[in-house]
Design an enzyme around this catalytic site. Structure first.
Site, PDB file in Angstrom:
ATOM      1  N   TRP A 170       2.075  -2.515  -2.590  1.00 40.62           N
ATOM      2  CA  TRP A 170       0.863  -1.916  -2.037  1.00 40.62           C
ATOM      3  C   TRP A 170       1.149  -0.888  -0.941  1.00 40.62           C
ATOM      4  O   TRP A 170       0.242  -0.185  -0.519  1.00 40.62           O
ATOM      5  CB  TRP A 170      -0.065  -3.004  -1.471  1.00 40.62           C
ATOM      6  CG  TRP A 170       0.640  -3.994  -0.567  1.00 40.62           C
ATOM      7  CD1 TRP A 170       1.061  -5.249  -0.940  1.00 40.62           C
ATOM      8  CD2 TRP A 170       1.045  -3.817   0.789  1.00 40.62           C
ATOM      9  NE1 TRP A 170       1.699  -5.855   0.127  1.00 40.62           N
ATOM     10  CE2 TRP A 170       1.700  -4.998   1.209  1.00 40.62           C
ATOM     11  CE3 TRP A 170       0.917  -2.770   1.713  1.00 40.62           C
ATOM     12  CZ2 TRP A 170       2.228  -5.173   2.489  1.00 40.62           C
ATOM     13  CZ3 TRP A 170       1.448  -2.947   2.991  1.00 40.62           C
ATOM     14  CH2 TRP A 170       2.088  -4.139   3.362  1.00 40.62           C
ATOM     15  N   ASN A 171       2.383  -0.813  -0.441  1.00 39.03           N
ATOM     16  CA  ASN A 171       2.556  -0.032   0.799  1.00 39.03           C
ATOM     17  C   ASN A 171       2.594   1.480   0.564  1.00 39.03           C
ATOM     18  O   ASN A 171       2.080   2.237   1.385  1.00 39.03           O
ATOM     19  CB  ASN A 171       3.772  -0.521   1.587  1.00 39.03           C
ATOM     20  CG  ASN A 171       5.076  -0.281   0.887  1.00 39.03           C
ATOM     21  OD1 ASN A 171       5.149  -0.373  -0.336  1.00 39.03           O
ATOM     22  ND2 ASN A 171       6.106   0.026   1.632  1.00 39.03           N
ATOM     23  N   ASP A 196      -0.299  -3.230  -7.463  1.00 38.88           N
ATOM     24  CA  ASP A 196      -0.871  -4.343  -6.716  1.00 38.88           C
ATOM     25  C   ASP A 196      -2.395  -4.249  -6.807  1.00 38.88           C
ATOM     26  O   ASP A 196      -2.956  -3.148  -6.766  1.00 38.88           O
ATOM     27  CB  ASP A 196      -0.415  -4.244  -5.250  1.00 38.88           C
ATOM     28  CG  ASP A 196      -0.798  -5.472  -4.448  1.00 38.88           C
ATOM     29  OD1 ASP A 196       0.099  -6.270  -4.147  1.00 38.88           O
ATOM     30  OD2 ASP A 196      -1.995  -5.624  -4.116  1.00 38.88           O
ATOM     31  N   GLU A 267      14.133  -2.493  -6.008  1.00 42.62           N
ATOM     32  CA  GLU A 267      14.078  -1.831  -4.691  1.00 42.62           C
ATOM     33  C   GLU A 267      13.347  -2.780  -3.749  1.00 42.62           C
ATOM     34  O   GLU A 267      12.136  -2.969  -3.871  1.00 42.62           O
ATOM     35  CB  GLU A 267      13.333  -0.492  -4.802  1.00 42.62           C
ATOM     36  CG  GLU A 267      13.987   0.533  -5.724  1.00 42.62           C
ATOM     37  CD  GLU A 267      15.289   1.089  -5.147  1.00 42.62           C
ATOM     38  OE1 GLU A 267      15.528   0.935  -3.938  1.00 42.62           O
ATOM     39  OE2 GLU A 267      16.075   1.654  -5.926  1.00 42.62           O
ATOM     40  N   CYS A 301       9.403   0.271   3.575  1.00 41.55           N
ATOM     41  CA  CYS A 301      10.613  -0.540   3.391  1.00 41.55           C
ATOM     42  C   CYS A 301      11.753  -0.019   4.254  1.00 41.55           C
ATOM     43  O   CYS A 301      12.601  -0.775   4.702  1.00 41.55           O
ATOM     44  CB  CYS A 301      11.006  -0.523   1.923  1.00 41.55           C
ATOM     45  SG  CYS A 301      11.176   1.144   1.274  1.00 41.55           S
ATOM     46  N   GLU A 401      12.074  -9.683   7.697  1.00 39.92           N
ATOM     47  CA  GLU A 401      11.322  -8.426   7.683  1.00 39.92           C
ATOM     48  C   GLU A 401       9.884  -8.691   8.147  1.00 39.92           C
ATOM     49  O   GLU A 401       9.178  -9.500   7.557  1.00 39.92           O
ATOM     50  CB  GLU A 401      11.318  -7.884   6.247  1.00 39.92           C
ATOM     51  CG  GLU A 401      10.628  -6.559   6.076  1.00 39.92           C
ATOM     52  CD  GLU A 401      10.570  -6.134   4.603  1.00 39.92           C
ATOM     53  OE1 GLU A 401      10.289  -6.993   3.747  1.00 39.92           O
ATOM     54  OE2 GLU A 401      10.800  -4.948   4.317  1.00 39.92           O
TER      55      GLU A 401
HETATM   56  P1  NAD Z   1       5.682  -8.327  -3.479  1.00 38.31           P
HETATM   57  O1  NAD Z   1       7.059  -8.661  -3.905  1.00 38.31           O
HETATM   58  O2  NAD Z   1       4.812  -9.431  -3.017  1.00 38.31           O
HETATM   59  O3  NAD Z   1       4.868  -7.632  -4.667  1.00 38.31           O
HETATM   60  C1  NAD Z   1       5.303  -6.428  -5.289  1.00 38.31           C
HETATM   61  C2  NAD Z   1       4.669  -6.338  -6.670  1.00 38.31           C
HETATM   62  O4  NAD Z   1       5.187  -7.378  -7.479  1.00 38.31           O
HETATM   63  C3  NAD Z   1       3.145  -6.514  -6.681  1.00 38.31           C
HETATM   64  O5  NAD Z   1       2.597  -5.667  -7.662  1.00 38.31           O
HETATM   65  C4  NAD Z   1       2.981  -7.965  -7.090  1.00 38.31           C
HETATM   66  O6  NAD Z   1       1.746  -8.248  -7.687  1.00 38.31           O
HETATM   67  C5  NAD Z   1       4.123  -8.112  -8.076  1.00 38.31           C
HETATM   68  N1  NAD Z   1       4.583  -9.487  -8.308  1.00 38.31           N
HETATM   69  C6  NAD Z   1       4.553 -10.544  -7.463  1.00 38.31           C
HETATM   70  N2  NAD Z   1       5.090 -11.632  -8.073  1.00 38.31           N
HETATM   71  C7  NAD Z   1       5.469 -11.248  -9.317  1.00 38.31           C
HETATM   72  C8  NAD Z   1       6.091 -11.892 -10.418  1.00 38.31           C
HETATM   73  N3  NAD Z   1       6.430 -13.168 -10.382  1.00 38.31           N
HETATM   74  N4  NAD Z   1       6.330 -11.162 -11.535  1.00 38.31           N
HETATM   75  C9  NAD Z   1       6.002  -9.847 -11.599  1.00 38.31           C
HETATM   76  N5  NAD Z   1       5.414  -9.183 -10.589  1.00 38.31           N
HETATM   77  C10 NAD Z   1       5.152  -9.864  -9.450  1.00 38.31           C
HETATM   78  O7  NAD Z   1       5.827  -7.194  -2.375  1.00 38.31           O
HETATM   79  P2  NAD Z   1       4.674  -6.501  -1.503  1.00 38.31           P
HETATM   80  O8  NAD Z   1       4.276  -7.450  -0.416  1.00 38.31           O
HETATM   81  O9  NAD Z   1       3.640  -5.958  -2.398  1.00 38.31           O
HETATM   82  O10 NAD Z   1       5.449  -5.242  -0.887  1.00 38.31           O
HETATM   83  C11 NAD Z   1       6.101  -5.266   0.326  1.00 38.31           C
HETATM   84  C12 NAD Z   1       7.585  -5.442   0.093  1.00 38.31           C
HETATM   85  O11 NAD Z   1       8.066  -4.377  -0.715  1.00 38.31           O
HETATM   86  C13 NAD Z   1       8.383  -5.352   1.395  1.00 38.31           C
HETATM   87  O12 NAD Z   1       9.376  -6.343   1.378  1.00 38.31           O
HETATM   88  C14 NAD Z   1       9.005  -3.957   1.334  1.00 38.31           C
HETATM   89  O13 NAD Z   1      10.173  -3.819   2.080  1.00 38.31           O
HETATM   90  C15 NAD Z   1       9.240  -3.823  -0.141  1.00 38.31           C
HETATM   91  N6  NAD Z   1       9.348  -2.402  -0.520  1.00 38.31           N
HETATM   92  C16 NAD Z   1      10.567  -1.922  -0.897  1.00 38.31           C
HETATM   93  C17 NAD Z   1      10.722  -0.561  -1.209  1.00 38.31           C
HETATM   94  C18 NAD Z   1      12.056   0.012  -1.598  1.00 38.31           C
HETATM   95  O14 NAD Z   1      12.091   1.115  -2.132  1.00 38.31           O
HETATM   96  N7  NAD Z   1      13.164  -0.672  -1.335  1.00 38.31           N
HETATM   97  C19 NAD Z   1       9.601   0.278  -1.156  1.00 38.31           C
HETATM   98  C20 NAD Z   1       8.382  -0.248  -0.775  1.00 38.31           C
HETATM   99  C21 NAD Z   1       8.257  -1.601  -0.470  1.00 38.31           C
END
Ligand code: NAD
Length: 532
Positions: A170-171, A196, A267, A301, A401
């Site tokens: 979502w970010n 998301d 990622e 991130c 984090e």
């Molecule tokens: P999250 O892992 O909770 O969710 C990310 C996505 O995965 C959402 O669409 C969610 O619905 C989906 N999801 C959750 N469980 C799943 C499953 N079992 N199977 C398939 N999909 C599933 O993360 P978040 O809270 O939405 O995002 C924040 C996190 O993302 C932070 O840790 C941030 O650092 C990371 N992030 C990383 C990068 C990067 O490029 N490294 C970029 C942006 C955000």
């Protein structure tokens, strides 16, 4: 501080009509198999008001979406790269023309500032521009020498994987979902995209614009739902998974992809350090650190959560950084205009998680230099820019984090110790070094355990360089996006070998000792003549 009413009535820009919202939510693949899930209520973060209902896909819907995208992919893959790129040349123009509506939709779901929403809207444009210039070169077969020069040859052919699952957080919901789908599509794949729930509207609009640019309608499908509900079916029906999100979810996705023997790019999260050396120019460091820590209200991130400052500049850094953070906080506002420079967190739930990290640190002895409070007077999920000191290992914020506008400052005297502390994390996504001695900073960069190292910058220098692959190491991820690797990962490499004359297989008429002698002589000669 700018204020707005909240707790019921929306403050949506005029461009965002119910007709548009209904059209976008109507694009979600849901209800195809008769089953229906209760829809998800989307809210405007600034007010908490409901803006629409998002259909939720069942596992059967996900399978149907995958089948549709696969069928469209066969024709798409048969087109030349040049002809696929024509669609993206049009998409580039359309995305630029629609920047304002995209930014509105991003802001509704994220509550971020206008400036950040506009910057985010530009990311897919930059990715498209990069691959419009380079994709034909990257995807062209590469002819290489064979074992026997002239007589044999081999070539690398890049064949699309087939169907790519893109799972986005979502970010940066627009940038990540569209920028990760674009190279998969250019490489000749179909895509099933799962945004998301909170931030699906902007993603859906991005997909609508790609279709308007000429992308075959079925080639990219959007499914929505709770991750654990739709995720497994999505992965089981795909040939590759591009996931961005938390490290915990990344591990679950990676496990399933591994079981299915398909590739994945993960990622993930970070706990990113910044090092301010004694020769750094604080006039540059202060605004740089403010953006690196508080940009997107700390929900990036690659944003910085730990700052190590050399003893010689520490006190001045702290004084100026705290003052700048307070000035930033004073601009906070819930508005679709460009005035506020500091925005909301994505949800009340997330704000409570951020506040819990600060409260935990304070309860265990940390000091709040500024911030540390929610701002319900501005919007339900606002939290002040917060600077801590005296954070120790047993506090959550030290190692986990926080993903919010919270940072800790540490003083150092010995450079080796600063590097050791910067590396003392399970994550390895981003690190930032500030120094006027670039050669020294580059030497230090080689010692930092992070997939991205930004010198005299927080994170934009690496992330905006679409020419160079970018990803996390350690528990921050597997694989990269951007650059040649960011396109090639969506392909299988096929080795096509050609033998013009039958010289490679053993000739049965020749006695074995003669064959052996000839083989040894060939191997020695090839080495001496540097043939291979
Ligand atoms: P999250 O892992 O909770 O969710 C990310 C996505 O995965 C959402 O669409 C969610 O619905 C989906 N999801 C959750 N469980 C799943 C499953 N079992 N199977 C398939 N999909 C599933 O993360 P978040 O809270 O939405 O995002 C924040 C996190 O993302 C932070 O840790 C941030 O650092 C990371 N992030 C990383 C990068 C990067 O490029 N490294 C970029 C942006 C955000």
């Amino acid at each position: 501080m700018e204020t707005t009413t909240h707790g019921g009535a929306t403050t949506l820009p005029q461009r965002i009509t119910t007709t548009l919202i209904d059209r976008l939510t109507g694009m979600v693949v849901a209800g195809t198999a008769g089953q229906s899930r209760a829809p998800y209520e989307m809210i405007e973060v600034y007010t908490g008001a409901v803006v629409g209902e998002l259909p939720q896909s069942s596992p059967e819907d996900v399978a149907a979406a995958a089948e549709r995208a696969r069928a469209a992919q066969r024709e798409w893959a048969s087109r030349s790269v040049k002809s696929r790129l024509e669609v993206f040349a049009r998409a580039h123009e359309l995305l630029l023309a629609e920047l304002d509506t995209i930014a509105d939709l991003i802001q509704i779901g994220c509550g971020k500032t206008r400036r950040m929403a506009i910057e985010e809207s530009c990311d897919p444009v930059m990715v498209i521009s990069h691959y419009l210039k380079h994709a034909e070169r990257i995807l062209k077969p590469i002819r290489r020498g064979g074992a026997m020069p002239v007589i044999s040859s081999s070539a690398e052919h890049h064949r699309p994987k087939g169907l790519v699952a893109v799972i986005a957080p979502w970010n940066f919901p627009f940038a990540i979902s569209i920028s990760d789908s674009v190279p998969a599509l250019i490489a000749g794949n179909g895509v099933v995209l799962k945004p998301d729930n909170k931030t699906a509207l902007c993603t859906l609009y991005g997909v609508e614009l790609l279709r308007r640019a000429g992308l075959p309608r079925d080639l990219i499908q959007v499914v929505c739902g709770a991750g654990p509900d739709v995720g497994p079916t999505l992965i089981d029906n795909s040939d590759y998974v591009m996931f961005t999100g938390s490290t915990a979810t990344g591990r679950t996705i990676g496990e399933r992809a591994g079981r299915n023997l398909i590739g994945c790019s993960l990622e993930l999260g970070g706990k990113n350090p910044m090092l301010v050396l004694e020769d750094a120019n604080l006039d540059d460091v202060i605004p740089g650190a403010i953006f690196a820590v508080f940009g997107n209200s700390g929900q990036a991130c690659m944003h910085i959560e730990r700052i190590y400052v050399h003893d010689r500049v520490h006190d001045e850094f702290v004084r100026r950084f705290v003052s700048a953070a307070e000035q930033l906080g004073a601009t906070a506002g819930a508005s679709y205009t460009a005035d506020p420079e500091f925005g909301s967190l994505v949800s009340v739930e997330h704000m409570k998680r951020v506040a819990a990290h600060v409260d935990d640190a304070v309860a265990k002895g940390a000091t709040v230099l500024t911030g540390g409070k929610a701002r319900p007077d501005i919007g339900p999920a606002f939290y002040e820019p917060t600077i801590l000191t005296g954070v120790t290992a047993e506090m959550d914020h030290a190692t986990v984090e926080t993903f919010g506008p919270v940072v800790t400052i540490y003083r150092y005297t010995d450079e080796n110790e600063a590097v050791r502390q910067a590396n003392a994390t399970t994550y390895g996504l981003n690190a930032s070094i500030w120094s006027t001695d670039l050669a020294r900073a580059e030497r230090m960069a080689d010692r930092l355990e992070a997939g991205n190292v930004n010198i005299n910058d927080g994170f934009v220098a690496t992330y905006s360089a679409k020419t160079t692959p970018s990803g996390g190491i350690k528990q921050s991820g597997v694989g990269t996006r951007h650059g040649d690797a960011g396109l090639l990962k969506y392909t299988d490499t096929i080795n096509v070998g050609v033998q013009k004359k039958q010289v490679l297989s053993a000739r049965s008429a020749m006695p074995f000792d003669k064959q052996l002698k000839s083989t040894l002589m060939t191997l020695r000669l090839s080495r001496r003549l540097r043939i291979r």
